[in-house]
Design a protein around this motif. Structure first.
Motif, short mmCIF file in Angstrom:
data_model
loop_
_atom_site.label_atom_id
_atom_site.label_comp_id
_atom_site.label_asym_id
_atom_site.label_seq_id
_atom_site.Cartn_x
_atom_site.Cartn_y
_atom_site.Cartn_z
N ALA A 54 0.83 -1.20 0.00
CA ALA A 54 0.00 0.00 0.00
C ALA A 54 0.87 1.26 0.00
O ALA A 54 1.96 1.28 0.58
CB ALA A 54 -0.93 0.01 1.21
N GLU A 55 0.35 2.28 -0.65
CA GLU A 55 1.03 3.58 -0.70
C GLU A 55 1.32 4.08 0.71
O GLU A 55 0.48 4.03 1.60
CB GLU A 55 0.16 4.58 -1.43
N GLY A 56 2.55 4.54 0.93
CA GLY A 56 2.94 5.09 2.22
C GLY A 56 3.56 4.08 3.16
O GLY A 56 4.19 4.46 4.15
N LYS A 57 3.41 2.78 2.87
CA LYS A 57 3.99 1.74 3.73
C LYS A 57 5.50 1.66 3.52
O LYS A 57 6.01 1.92 2.43
CB LYS A 57 3.37 0.38 3.43
N THR A 58 6.23 1.29 4.56
CA THR A 58 7.67 1.09 4.45
C THR A 58 7.95 -0.06 3.50
O THR A 58 7.32 -1.11 3.57
CB THR A 58 8.27 0.78 5.83
N ALA A 59 8.89 0.15 2.60
CA ALA A 59 9.21 -0.85 1.57
C ALA A 59 10.19 -1.87 2.13
O ALA A 59 11.40 -1.64 2.16
CB ALA A 59 9.79 -0.17 0.33
N ALA A 60 9.67 -3.01 2.58
CA ALA A 60 10.51 -4.09 3.11
C ALA A 60 11.00 -5.01 2.00
O ALA A 60 12.01 -5.69 2.15
CB ALA A 60 9.75 -4.89 4.15
N SER A 61 10.26 -5.05 0.88
CA SER A 61 10.59 -5.97 -0.21
C SER A 61 10.24 -5.35 -1.55
O SER A 61 9.47 -4.39 -1.63
CB SER A 61 9.81 -7.28 -0.06
N ILE A 62 10.82 -5.90 -2.60
CA ILE A 62 10.38 -5.65 -3.96
C ILE A 62 9.88 -6.98 -4.52
O ILE A 62 10.11 -8.04 -3.93
CB ILE A 62 11.48 -5.04 -4.85
#
Length: 245
Positions: A54-62
């Motif tokens: 979701a937009e705004g969530k911390t990017a833990a993975s691609i």
């Protein structure tokens, strides 16, 4: 929100080991990276309409799409969705966040049951650290995606209605039918097509009706069939958006 947390929690679980707890073998190509992730079991199946991130969530993975279809989108203050990208087998999603403060700037949703390879941000950064040539290759992919998306958004923003709809049809067609010959068919919801074009659903339906009357498209059993792609392209590139061929 539960849908988002399920996907991200499963991704975090798959990557809960620290680098010191499992062997790390630097890769030199993107293909090697993907093969390593598959061998490590970092693959997840996701059903249609599930949210990947979701937009705004911390990017833990691609994520890398092994099969299926995914859309990315943003929502404005009025609650209107704008689709920013369509993706399928062979595409990466979510890695723009690596260069954007570590947060996703879009929401990614599955529009056709998908299988994704999950690549943790930690693992990816380790590969970047060990191999600068691999980092350059990955940045080339990122730069290409950004340039394509910016060009698409710019054309959409300043185009009249007919051009926006024609562009959305052509983008969808080229993305999901890249090698088809003759008539090109696509199965995409009217809501998604309207969100991609940046127009109201009612306006989209009226325009599709006009294009059908002009024999540029056909509509059969919910599918849109492009019968004259030359005329469709002309709608995008001519000055007034009218089919004067």
């Amino acid at each position: 929100m539960k849908k988002v947390m399920f996907i991200e929690e499963e991704a975090d679980c798959k990557h809960s080991l620290t680098p010191a707890m499992h062997s790390f073998n630097p890769v030199t190509t993107v293909d090697e990276l993907l093969k390593t992730q598959v061998n490590d079991g970092n693959v997840i199946s996701i059903k249609k309409k599930r949210i990947i991130y979701a937009e705004g969530k911390t990017a833990a993975s691609i994520f890398y799409i092994l099969k299926g279809k995914v859309k990315t989108s943003k929502w404005n203050e009025e609650g209107k969705e704008l689709i920013t990208g369509l993706y399928h087998e062979g595409d990466f999603i979510g890695f723009n966040a690596l260069l954007d403060g570590g947060r996703y700037r879009e929401t990614a949703e599955v529009i056709e049951d998908a299988e994704l390879i999950i690549i943790s941000r930690t693992d990816l950064e380790l590969h970047f650290e060990y191999n600068s040539s691999f980092l350059r290759k990955f940045l080339d992919i990122l730069a290409g995606n950004i340039a394509e998306k910016q060009e698409q958004m710019l054309r959409m923003a300043y185009s009249p209605l007919r051009k926006k709809v024609a562009e959305a049809l052509l983008i969808t067609c080229k993305k999901y039918n890249p090698t088809n010959q003759g008539e090109l068919s696509m199965s995409i919801s009217r809501c998604n097509l309207a969100a991609l074009a940046g127009v109201a659903k009612e306006s989209l339906i009226r325009t599709l009706g006009d294009l059908r009357d002009e024999k540029i498209i056909q509509i059969k059993e919910g599918k849109i069939i492009i019968t004259d792609i030359r005329k469709l392209e002309h709608l995008i590139y001519c000055s007034d958006g009218k089919p004067n061929i």
